[in-house]
Design an enzyme around this catalytic site. Structure first.
Site, PDB file in Angstrom:
ATOM      1  N   LEU A  60       8.031  21.206 -62.436  1.00 53.02           N
ATOM      2  CA  LEU A  60       7.107  21.708 -61.583  1.00 53.02           C
ATOM      3  C   LEU A  60       6.557  20.804 -60.539  1.00 53.02           C
ATOM      4  O   LEU A  60       6.236  19.918 -60.942  1.00 53.02           O
ATOM      5  CB  LEU A  60       6.155  22.556 -62.237  1.00 53.02           C
ATOM      6  CG  LEU A  60       5.223  23.640 -61.953  1.00 53.02           C
ATOM      7  CD1 LEU A  60       6.086  24.805 -61.644  1.00 53.02           C
ATOM      8  CD2 LEU A  60       4.062  24.161 -62.743  1.00 53.02           C
TER       9      LEU A  60
ATOM     10  N   ASP B 147      -0.994   2.357 -76.810  1.00 51.48           N
ATOM     11  CA  ASP B 147      -0.572   3.657 -76.448  1.00 51.48           C
ATOM     12  C   ASP B 147      -0.472   4.625 -77.695  1.00 51.48           C
ATOM     13  O   ASP B 147      -1.200   5.689 -77.613  1.00 51.48           O
ATOM     14  CB  ASP B 147       0.857   3.445 -75.789  1.00 51.48           C
ATOM     15  CG  ASP B 147       0.825   2.852 -74.581  1.00 51.48           C
ATOM     16  OD1 ASP B 147      -0.074   3.309 -73.773  1.00 51.48           O
ATOM     17  OD2 ASP B 147       1.957   2.364 -74.337  1.00 51.48           O
TER      18      ASP B 147
ATOM     19  N   GLN C 100       3.937   6.834 -72.482  1.00 50.25           N
ATOM     20  CA  GLN C 100       3.870   6.626 -73.981  1.00 50.25           C
ATOM     21  C   GLN C 100       2.639   7.439 -74.694  1.00 50.25           C
ATOM     22  O   GLN C 100       2.561   8.253 -75.643  1.00 50.25           O
ATOM     23  CB  GLN C 100       4.023   5.220 -74.511  1.00 50.25           C
ATOM     24  CG  GLN C 100       4.143   5.151 -75.932  1.00 50.25           C
ATOM     25  CD  GLN C 100       4.248   3.833 -76.390  1.00 50.25           C
ATOM     26  OE1 GLN C 100       4.165   3.580 -77.786  1.00 50.25           O
ATOM     27  NE2 GLN C 100       4.593   2.850 -75.835  1.00 50.25           N
TER      28      GLN C 100
ATOM     29  N   ASN D 175      -2.554  12.339 -69.414  1.00 43.92           N
ATOM     30  CA  ASN D 175      -2.890  10.997 -69.249  1.00 43.92           C
ATOM     31  C   ASN D 175      -2.604  10.376 -67.852  1.00 43.92           C
ATOM     32  O   ASN D 175      -2.151   9.231 -67.898  1.00 43.92           O
ATOM     33  CB  ASN D 175      -2.330  10.171 -70.369  1.00 43.92           C
ATOM     34  CG  ASN D 175      -1.008   9.997 -70.201  1.00 43.92           C
ATOM     35  OD1 ASN D 175      -0.062  11.197 -70.156  1.00 43.92           O
ATOM     36  ND2 ASN D 175      -0.225   8.737 -70.560  1.00 43.92           N
ATOM     37  N   PHE D 176      -3.091  11.045 -66.935  1.00 39.06           N
ATOM     38  CA  PHE D 176      -2.720  10.377 -65.515  1.00 39.06           C
ATOM     39  C   PHE D 176      -3.925   9.479 -65.103  1.00 39.06           C
ATOM     40  O   PHE D 176      -4.954   9.459 -65.817  1.00 39.06           O
ATOM     41  CB  PHE D 176      -3.044  11.682 -64.385  1.00 39.06           C
ATOM     42  CG  PHE D 176      -1.783  12.617 -64.330  1.00 39.06           C
ATOM     43  CD1 PHE D 176      -0.603  12.183 -64.172  1.00 39.06           C
ATOM     44  CD2 PHE D 176      -2.096  13.930 -64.718  1.00 39.06           C
ATOM     45  CE1 PHE D 176       0.505  13.172 -64.082  1.00 39.06           C
ATOM     46  CE2 PHE D 176      -1.079  14.909 -64.621  1.00 39.06           C
ATOM     47  CZ  PHE D 176       0.149  14.561 -64.474  1.00 39.06           C
TER      48      PHE D 176
ATOM     49  N   GLY E  79      -9.133  -8.717 -94.742  1.00 35.99           N
ATOM     50  CA  GLY E  79     -10.152  -8.346 -95.668  1.00 35.99           C
ATOM     51  C   GLY E  79     -10.665  -9.106 -96.627  1.00 35.99           C
ATOM     52  O   GLY E  79     -10.634 -10.466 -96.582  1.00 35.99           O
ATOM     53  N   GLY E  80     -11.139  -8.773 -97.639  1.00 34.72           N
ATOM     54  CA  GLY E  80     -11.807  -9.858 -98.661  1.00 34.72           C
ATOM     55  C   GLY E  80     -10.803 -10.475 -99.754  1.00 34.72           C
ATOM     56  O   GLY E  80     -11.306 -11.431-100.489  1.00 34.72           O
ATOM     57  N   GLN E  81      -9.530  -9.830 -99.702  1.00 28.81           N
ATOM     58  CA  GLN E  81      -8.737 -10.830-100.437  1.00 28.81           C
ATOM     59  C   GLN E  81      -7.625 -11.576 -99.801  1.00 28.81           C
ATOM     60  O   GLN E  81      -7.155 -11.175 -98.814  1.00 28.81           O
ATOM     61  CB  GLN E  81      -7.711  -9.924-101.155  1.00 28.81           C
ATOM     62  CG  GLN E  81      -8.502  -8.841-101.874  1.00 28.81           C
ATOM     63  CD  GLN E  81      -9.026  -9.446-103.395  1.00 28.81           C
ATOM     64  OE1 GLN E  81      -8.839 -10.586-103.844  1.00 28.81           O
ATOM     65  NE2 GLN E  81      -9.944  -8.603-103.915  1.00 28.81           N
TER      66      GLN E  81
ATOM     67  N   GLU F 158      -0.353  -0.408 -72.145  1.00 31.73           N
ATOM     68  CA  GLU F 158      -0.469  -0.914 -73.546  1.00 31.73           C
ATOM     69  C   GLU F 158      -1.317  -2.256 -73.725  1.00 31.73           C
ATOM     70  O   GLU F 158      -2.202  -2.496 -74.248  1.00 31.73           O
ATOM     71  CB  GLU F 158       0.932  -0.975 -74.187  1.00 31.73           C
ATOM     72  CG  GLU F 158       1.150  -1.736 -75.467  1.00 31.73           C
ATOM     73  CD  GLU F 158       0.286  -0.996 -76.622  1.00 31.73           C
ATOM     74  OE1 GLU F 158       0.521   0.409 -76.577  1.00 31.73           O
ATOM     75  OE2 GLU F 158      -0.407  -1.637 -77.217  1.00 31.73           O
TER      76      GLU F 158
ATOM     77  N   THR G  86       3.711  20.554 -58.772  1.00 30.93           N
ATOM     78  CA  THR G  86       2.315  21.140 -58.743  1.00 30.93           C
ATOM     79  C   THR G  86       1.265  20.703 -57.393  1.00 30.93           C
ATOM     80  O   THR G  86       0.497  21.499 -57.427  1.00 30.93           O
ATOM     81  CB  THR G  86       1.461  20.383 -59.842  1.00 30.93           C
ATOM     82  OG1 THR G  86       1.351  19.053 -59.708  1.00 30.93           O
ATOM     83  CG2 THR G  86       2.060  20.652 -61.446  1.00 30.93           C
TER      84      THR G  86
HETATM   85  C1  LIG Z   1       0.168   5.141 -67.011  1.00 26.80           C
HETATM   86  C2  LIG Z   1      -0.393   4.819 -65.428  1.00 26.80           C
HETATM   87  C3  LIG Z   1      -0.974   3.661 -65.346  1.00 26.80           C
HETATM   88  C4  LIG Z   1       0.811   5.468 -64.578  1.00 26.80           C
HETATM   89  O1  LIG Z   1       0.709   5.249 -63.433  1.00 26.80           O
HETATM   90  P1  LIG Z   1       1.317   6.202 -62.018  1.00 26.80           P
HETATM   91  O2  LIG Z   1       2.682   5.928 -62.351  1.00 26.80           O
HETATM   92  O3  LIG Z   1       0.971   5.567 -60.790  1.00 26.80           O
HETATM   93  O4  LIG Z   1       0.816   7.537 -62.322  1.00 26.80           O
HETATM   94  P2  LIG Z   1      -0.553   8.260 -61.915  1.00 26.80           P
HETATM   95  O5  LIG Z   1      -1.076   8.937 -63.151  1.00 26.80           O
HETATM   96  O6  LIG Z   1      -1.284   7.725 -61.110  1.00 26.80           O
HETATM   97  O7  LIG Z   1       0.137   9.755 -61.188  1.00 26.80           O
HETATM   98  C5  LIG Z   1       0.956   9.543 -60.010  1.00 26.80           C
HETATM   99  C6  LIG Z   1       0.967  10.865 -59.154  1.00 26.80           C
HETATM  100  O8  LIG Z   1       2.037  11.638 -59.715  1.00 26.80           O
HETATM  101  C7  LIG Z   1       1.503  12.824 -59.131  1.00 26.80           C
HETATM  102  N1  LIG Z   1       2.283  14.172 -59.923  1.00 26.80           N
HETATM  103  C8  LIG Z   1       2.348  13.987 -61.446  1.00 26.80           C
HETATM  104  N2  LIG Z   1       3.091  15.128 -61.884  1.00 26.80           N
HETATM  105  C9  LIG Z   1       3.138  15.572 -60.755  1.00 26.80           C
HETATM  106  C10 LIG Z   1       3.871  16.918 -60.455  1.00 26.80           C
HETATM  107  N3  LIG Z   1       4.448  17.491 -61.828  1.00 26.80           N
HETATM  108  N4  LIG Z   1       3.926  17.528 -59.291  1.00 26.80           N
HETATM  109  C11 LIG Z   1       3.467  16.574 -58.293  1.00 26.80           C
HETATM  110  N5  LIG Z   1       2.727  15.663 -58.405  1.00 26.80           N
HETATM  111  C12 LIG Z   1       2.811  15.229 -59.632  1.00 26.80           C
HETATM  112  C13 LIG Z   1       0.138  12.899 -59.433  1.00 26.80           C
HETATM  113  O9  LIG Z   1      -0.595  13.831 -58.903  1.00 26.80           O
HETATM  114  C14 LIG Z   1      -0.344  11.629 -58.799  1.00 26.80           C
HETATM  115  O10 LIG Z   1      -0.305  11.595 -57.414  1.00 26.80           O
HETATM  116  P3  LIG Z   1      -1.810  11.121 -56.584  1.00 26.80           P
HETATM  117  O11 LIG Z   1      -1.977   9.767 -56.993  1.00 26.80           O
HETATM  118  O12 LIG Z   1      -1.106  11.418 -55.098  1.00 26.80           O
HETATM  119  O13 LIG Z   1      -2.725  12.112 -57.009  1.00 26.80           O
HETATM  120  C15 LIG Z   1      -1.492   6.037 -65.402  1.00 26.80           C
HETATM  121  O14 LIG Z   1      -1.179   7.325 -65.116  1.00 26.80           O
HETATM  122  C16 LIG Z   1      -2.936   5.673 -66.212  1.00 26.80           C
HETATM  123  O15 LIG Z   1      -3.621   4.739 -66.017  1.00 26.80           O
HETATM  124  N6  LIG Z   1      -2.838   6.732 -67.127  1.00 26.80           N
HETATM  125  C17 LIG Z   1      -4.013   6.485 -67.919  1.00 26.80           C
HETATM  126  C18 LIG Z   1      -3.769   5.550 -69.090  1.00 26.80           C
HETATM  127  C19 LIG Z   1      -2.648   5.639 -70.033  1.00 26.80           C
HETATM  128  O16 LIG Z   1      -2.364   6.656 -70.517  1.00 26.80           O
HETATM  129  N7  LIG Z   1      -2.022   4.422 -70.045  1.00 26.80           N
HETATM  130  C20 LIG Z   1      -0.789   4.510 -70.944  1.00 26.80           C
HETATM  131  C21 LIG Z   1       0.305   5.106 -70.239  1.00 26.80           C
HETATM  132  S1  LIG Z   1       1.416   4.843 -71.578  1.00 26.80           S
END
Ligand SMILES: CC(C)(COP(=O)(O)OP(=O)(O)OC[C@H]1O[C@@H](n2cnc3c(N)ncnc32)[C@H](O)[C@@H]1OP(=O)(O)O)[C@@H](O)C(=O)NCCC(=O)NCCS
Length: 424
Positions: free
Chosen positions: A72, A168, A17, A96-97, A246-248, A139, A74
């Site tokens: 993709l 978020d 999100q 936001n990974f 607030g103040g009110q 969140e 990546t």
């Molecule tokens: C939200 C969150 C907790 C989710 O965690 P998660 O589902 O485990 O996802 P991650 O961000 O750790 O990424 C997972 C993996 O997917 C992989 N990935 C994502 N997109 C990819 C793609 N297109 N191709 C290949 N790999 C991909 C990443 O490389 C990562 O792999 P790795 O851990 O082996 O390096 C985490 O991303 C986070 O803390 N983000 C920052 C704070 C945030 O925005 N939180 C609010 C979210 S609403």
């Protein structure tokens, strides 16, 4: 009409999100937002809280309007090549990974700058540098760590999280401001930069008044809080129920029908400049001159009685009737509106704050449109993309790949197990 961010290209590497709300705003302002998603799966929210089997969820569709989708992997050689190609031609990259993910993909800030020194790298993380910088955050964790939960709820109850997604969507807003600010600075410097918004920081920014009260507390009780004058104040800001920040002074009051309707309530602000009108409307003219009620300072120890007196009046009216009467006297108040009422509100639809969107898989659905209105850059809300809907288009138009390269890229599996021109 040219949109405000026309010509800005965004590599949207966001999920869930917080990040998607940021890039959706940029898209609404006219940026070309290319969302990169994992082949076959996509953003995890596509399948979370699904209400129609097999279709993109409302969770996804409501956060990803006006974007293009590219699948993709990546972690493949060709996927990395495409990703780096996009870094070269984009103005902004948003992600936001979890901490460290981008580095593990080989996209360190140094590498990104090598590829494109003008790019702005915008990131949301749960925490800024410090003891928790490596933690994953959602969140409600941000609401708890940013001071919202400890200051929300009633004094005799546990900490509460709020329904508003301040961790978020709040962080998305903060990040979007950082991005457009960095884009503006780039017009002078020609350089990109890193923009970081931590969810804890964003929530704390929205809880600014509570840090204000923490410091006021050291100088005596918080007289506008419901704990005053009879309750105890500890060493940290207590939960203030529905008191105004607030103040009110303000409180939520029952209205006609509250016994059966959970939303038959009105928020009432006992604003000092209209105190005389309040007393007249609620038929307590004696409060105008009574020394216990006549001044804002005198009223503070009596707020509970005052709101009880006002509630005797509001309970005789529906929340809408009460609001109509009070507005005639400029008395600030607001009905507690349910989501059902908001969804049906014509004026919100007229301004585009609530929009009906058509989706090929799920049909028509309601969404929140762009809450920020620009007179020279109106927002048209376009449905969210299907997974990989723009794969070929992006390789061709954005990266300028020729036919043979496109065929090879598809054959490599970097875009997933999708045939070229699957839709034909
Ligand atoms: C939200 C969150 C907790 C989710 O965690 P998660 O589902 O485990 O996802 P991650 O961000 O750790 O990424 C997972 C993996 O997917 C992989 N990935 C994502 N997109 C990819 C793609 N297109 N191709 C290949 N790999 C991909 C990443 O490389 C990562 O792999 P790795 O851990 O082996 O390096 C985490 O991303 C986070 O803390 N983000 C920052 C704070 C945030 O925005 N939180 C609010 C979210 S609403």
């Amino acid at each position: 009409m040219t949109k405000a961010l026309h010509g800005v290209r965004v590599l949207d590497f966001t999920h869930v999100q917080s990040g998607p709300t940021c890039t959706q705003l940029l898209a609404w302002f006219g940026a070309d937002v290319i969302k990169i998603e994992r082949p076959g799966v996509g953003d995890i929210t596509r399948s979370q809280l699904r209400d129609i089997p097999g279709e993109d969820s409302l969770y996804f569709t409501m956060l990803n309007h006006n974007k293009r989708s590219l699948t993709l992997d990546t972690k493949t050689k060709q996927g990395k090549e495409i990703l780096e190609g996009l870094v070269r031609v984009c103005d902004v990259m948003v992600e936001n990974f979890a901490p460290g993910v981008l580095d593990r993909m080989g996209l360190t800030w140094e590498r990104i700058q090598e590829l494109n020194p003008r790019i702005i790298l915008a990131s949301i993380k749960g925490f800024g540098p410090g003891p928790y910088e490596d933690c994953k955050v959602y969140e409600n964790i941000a609401q708890c760590a940013g001071g919202a939960a400890s200051t929300t709820g009633f004094d005799d109850g546990p900490p509460l999280v709020t329904g508003a997604q301040i961790g978020d969507s709040g962080s998305g807003l903060h990040l979007a401001l950082g991005i457009v600010t960095a884009l503006y600075q780039r017009t002078h410097t020609g350089r990109g930069q890193m923009v970081r918004a931590s969810m804890q920081d964003g929530v704390l920014n929205l809880c600014r008044v509570k840090l204000r009260d923490q410091q006021r507390l050291a100088r005596g009780p918080l007289k506008e809080y419901p704990q005053y004058p009879h309750g105890e104040f500890g060493s940290s800001v207590p939960r203030a129920g529905n008191a105004s920040g607030g103040g009110q002074p303000g409180w939520i009051l029952k209205c006609k029908g509250w016994e059966t309707d959970p939303n038959a309530y009105l928020y009432f602000v006992a604003q000092a400049p209209v105190w005389e009108s309040i007393c007249k409307v609620i038929e307590k003219p004696e409060w105008i001159t009574d020394s216990n009620y006549a001044t804002p300072e005198a009223r503070l120890p009596h707020l509970k009685d005052i709101f009880a007196g006002i509630e005797e009046w509001t309970m005789q009216h529906t929340k809408i009737e009460a609001m109509e009467i009070l507005n005639k006297y400029d008395i600030p108040c607001g009905p507690i509106l349910s989501m059902e009422e908001i969804a049906a509100d014509q004026s919100l639809r007229d301004t585009g704050t609530i929009v009906e969107v058509d989706h090929p898989g799920r049909g028509q659905y309601l969404s929140v449109g762009n809450p920020i209105k620009l007179s020279d850059s109106p927002t048209e809300v376009v449905r969210s993309p299907l997974l990989g809907e723009h794969n070929e288009e992006i390789l061709k138009d954005v990266l300028g790949f020729d036919e043979a390269t496109i065929v090879n890229m598809f054959a490599s599996g970097a875009l997933g197990a999708v045939p070229l021109r699957a839709a034909e």
